[in-house]
Scaffold this active site. Structure first.
Site, PDB file in Angstrom:
ATOM      1  CB  VAL A  30     -48.295  -3.374  32.465  1.00  0.00           C
ATOM      2  CG1 VAL A  30     -48.489  -2.267  33.485  1.00  0.00           C
ATOM      3  CG2 VAL A  30     -49.602  -4.073  32.162  1.00  0.00           C
ATOM      4  N   GLY A  36     -33.302   3.279  31.103  1.00  0.00           N
ATOM      5  CA  GLY A  36     -32.194   4.048  30.544  1.00  0.00           C
ATOM      6  C   GLY A  36     -32.443   4.354  29.089  1.00  0.00           C
ATOM      7  N   GLY A  38     -30.303   5.459  25.134  1.00  0.00           N
ATOM      8  CA  GLY A  38     -29.067   5.530  24.380  1.00  0.00           C
ATOM      9  C   GLY A  38     -29.315   6.111  23.018  1.00  0.00           C
ATOM     10  CG  MET A  40     -29.545   2.144  18.514  1.00  0.00           C
ATOM     11  SD  MET A  40     -29.270   0.375  18.611  1.00  0.00           S
ATOM     12  CE  MET A  40     -30.909  -0.204  18.164  1.00  0.00           C
ATOM     13  CB  VAL A  43     -34.204   0.166  27.840  1.00  0.00           C
ATOM     14  CG1 VAL A  43     -34.594  -1.233  28.325  1.00  0.00           C
ATOM     15  CG2 VAL A  43     -33.306   0.060  26.621  1.00  0.00           C
ATOM     16  CG  ASP A 147     -23.208   0.890  18.122  1.00  0.00           C
ATOM     17  OD1 ASP A 147     -22.093   1.428  18.019  1.00  0.00           O
ATOM     18  OD2 ASP A 147     -24.129   1.359  18.807  1.00  0.00           O
TER      19      ASP A 147
END
Length: 744
Positions: A30, A36, A38, A40, A43, A147
């Protein structure tokens, strides 16, 4: 790619208008909120109803089927890595052509945000040392990050963690931009088009550490060509901040420099004019010390071969107590002379290269001895791991020998007295290794079942050669100045090693007889360190045999002897024995009460007391103090103490037991699994020590109602114990008892 951000916004609007649960879902997850984004992916915070926990889920940008398959493989590989400084991966999957990774939800901020507020260099060092430990663990597991940068290090309330392991795949042809940022942290070889490696990860870590310390990167560039050229010269960078001249006069300059965190012998801003007693310190006290700058400089070397051999080596360099090393090396030479008491000179190689210990290493471990060990251990799935571990320890000893030797004979940054002390330490380390191998291979046929399965554990209990490289206190290595007494002590040390090897292989009665005889024959020697070591082993054996009163009396004597000898590391060992003794004697309150004294001993030994916290947490769990026990165990697992894999596994086992007692079977199962994987990595597949963890995993699964899975765990536990010990053994009976509990 699903636009979860849009779905989440629509869900919030619908919930406001119509009420109810309108949250979007990703599989069973859920989606709760956007955290945030970035380069890639994005999130989100999410809730997993099946496991009843909040998690973070990263939705990766669409990258094509091949790239998705690679990211899934690496995410799943990372999911098998259990380390407190690596973000835990719970799951990874692909839906509608989009990969998502489910991970632990951690409260914290990116390192870039954290360093936006000025930080003391010691705080930066702590955070980066933790992150480095996580990166080193990933490298040992075969993962390359690709990275490393401030955005991918999360500074939490409890510790720092590295995120996005193995998932980054920066395009070497991409243009520089503020949004991407990655090329600013790339190693020069990666900028030149080569594949990323653990060495290039180390360079990126060096750039990040430099930026965290100084608020700026060591090199800049507006195009890839400019950045490549700048990266090749990053090691020569100096921060742009102004340095303040602060002259310090007289002997107190050493203390002043050390209190400011500088290394008077290694800091280029300190002129160590020892003959005149004048030291000019030109660096501002809050500036990072010279020894730390030297570590960063090496990590930023343009040639990958010139960097540290591994992240483990880099982290070890960051963890050394440079202030203590310099104080003893420069200001306390006379004290060392007295403490060593005429210690035997190091056994120099007769070869042309005096720092090549290959001959001595080959005497202790070679192909012939490896074959003999394999014969002694017989045919089991875990035997190759044990044999390989012997070789790893021997190679580590040889590498430490060279580094200690070259520090004086090549680089000249170590005194002859420290060389002598550290070579004595390496001699003792090799002697114990050689004694264990000799004990294992004493006959031409396999060892008895009990002894053979203890060999793998015994290897991991051998002293780490790397600890000798930073030794500054003679402690238990001190020898008397009288030649005859010195010879008696070294002979006694060899006999003590033989008694320890017998104990380590489970031959308790012969070990007890040997150590008691040794105590009698050395009673007239005025060498407190030797007596402390003998008494400590004697107490340990009595505890294992089941003589608690005798064990306690020996522990008390060992404490007094180790304190008299100023053997801080041995005193810490004795305190752990005492706390564990009281715990097993049914006195958890006394174990908790004496924790502060044990921690003081750990501090004197330069440790944070992780092993002590593990014992005290057991006592707190026994006393029903589950929350304090959990906190102690989490602190122990996050500590910088050099815990062996088996010690860390026990901490995870205890943490799982606390979670199980608190009703959190899912968290308990995760902790038991981490402990199981640590033991499997250290001892090998199929080692009977895994039985304990398999039964605990079964207990967690039983608590969740997964009876069939629990029974399967029990069956595996019984099988590996039977294979090791035979049917009629207490360990097999224990496993059958736990299976019976599950059947009930």
């Amino acid at each position: 790619m699903r636009d979860l951000a849009d779905e989440l916004l629509r869900a919030k609007v619908k919930a406001r208008l119509f009420g109810g649960d309108q949250a979007p879902r990703l599989g069973r997850l859920v989606i709760l909120d956007r955290l945030g984004s970035g380069g890639m992916g994005t999130v989100y915070a999410a809730y997993d109803p099946r496991l009843d926990r909040r998690v973070a889920v990263k939705l990766l940008h669409a990258a094509g089927s091949d790239a998705n398959a690679r990211m899934l493989r690496e995410a799943r590989a990372l999911g098998k890595l259990a380390h407190p400084n690596v973000i835990a991966i719970h799951d990874a999957d692909e839906q509608d052509g989009t990969v998502h990774v489910v991970m632990e939800l951690v409260t914290g901020v990116p390192l870039r945000t954290w360093i936006s507020t000025p930080r003391a260099w010691r705080d930066v060092l702590r955070v980066m040392r933790e992150a480095g430990a996580g990166l080193a663990a990933a490298h040992r597991a075969g993962l390359v990050h690709r990275d490393i940068k401030p955005d991918n290090i999360l500074v939490g309330d409890d510790r720092s963690r590295v995120v996005d392991f193995g998932l980054a795949d920066a395009d070497a042809e991409s243009e520089l931009s503020d949004g991407a940022g990655t090329p600013n942290y790339m190693a020069p070889e990666v900028l030149a088009g080569e594949a990323a490696t653990i060495a290039s990860d180390q360079f990126s870590f060096g750039v990040t550490l430099y930026e965290a310390l100084h608020g700026e990167r060591p090199h800049v560039g507006t195009t890839r060509a400019e950045l490549l050229e700048a990266a090749r010269n990053a090691a020569s960078a100096r921060p742009s901040r102004t340095r303040v001249e602060r002259p310090v006069a007289g002997p107190s300059a050493f203390r002043t420099a050390m209190e400011a965190g500088r290394d008077p012998a290694g800091d280029p801003t300190v002129d160590t004019a020892a003959t005149t007693g004048a030291i000019a310190v030109t660096s501002h006290p809050t500036s990072p010390p010279g020894w730390l700058h030297a570590i960063v400089k090496r990590a930023l070397a343009a040639d990958p071969a010139a960097r540290f051999p591994s992240m483990d080596d880099l982290v070890a360099a960051l963890a050394r107590d440079h202030r203590q090393r310099v104080f003893v090396a420069v200001a306390a030479t006379a004290l060392l002379v007295g403490a060593i008491g005429g210690a035997v000179a190091y056994r120099a190689s007769t070869r042309e290269d005096r720092c090549d210990a290959g001959l001595r290493r080959a005497t202790a471990w070679n192909d012939t001895r490896a074959t003999s060990v394999r014969t002694a251990l017989g045919e089991s799935a875990w035997v190759p791991t044990a044999v390989a571990r012997f070789g790893e320890v021997a190679s580590a000893w040889q590498a430490s020998y060279r580094r200690v030797c070259e520090a004086t004979r090549v680089r000249g940054d170590q005194s002859d007295r420290l060389l002598e002390l550290r070579m004595r330490c390496l001699d003792r380390t090799l002697d114990r290794f050689d004694t264990l191998v000799t004990t294992v291979t004493a006959s031409d046929r396999p060892l008895e079942p009990g002894a053979r399965v203890e060999v793998a554990s015994a290897i991991n209990q051998l002293p780490a050669p790397a600890a000798c490289e930073t030794l500054t206190d003679a402690g238990e290595l001190a020898l008397p100045s009288d030649p005859a007494a010195r010879a008696r002590v070294t002979n006694a040390e060899h006999a003590l090693d033989q008694a320890w090897a017998a104990y380590a292989l489970g031959r308790y009665r012969p070990a007890r007889d040997a150590v008691m005889a040794l105590e009698r024959t050395t009673a007239d020697l005025d060498v407190a360190a030797l007596h402390a070591a003998i008494l400590t082993l004697a107490a340990t054996i009595e505890s294992r045999i089941g003589e608690p009163a005798a064990a306690r009396a020996l522990i008390d004597r060992a404490l007094a002897a180790s304190a008299k000898a100023h053997a801080s590391e041995l005193e810490h060992v004795v305190w752990t024995r005492l706390l564990r003794h009281e715990l097993f004697a049914g006195n958890p309150a006394r174990t908790i009460e004496w924790a502060a004294f044990a921690h003081a001993a750990a501090s004197r030994a330069g440790l944070e007391g992780a092993e002590i916290d593990g014992i005290v947490a057991e006592a707190q769990r026994a006393a029903g103090q589950l929350a304090p026990a959990r906190e102690r165990l989490q602190r122990a697992l996050a500590s910088r103490d050099p815990l062996r894999p088996d010690q860390r596994a026990i901490l995870e086992l205890n943490l799982g037991s606390v979670e199980l007692a608190a009703g959190s079977s899912v968290l308990a199962e995760a902790a038991f699994r981490r402990g199981h994987d640590l033991v499997r990595g250290a001892l090998g597949d199929g080692h009977p020590s895994l039985g304990l963890y398999l039964d605990k995993l079964a207990e967690a699964e039983r608590a969740r109602g997964h009876i069939r899975d629990a029974l399967a765990r029990h069956e595996t536990s019984i099988a590996i114990r039977q294979a090791a010990y035979g049917e009629h053994d207490r360990a097999v009976a224990t496993a059958r008892f736990h299976r019976g509990e599950t059947l009930l």
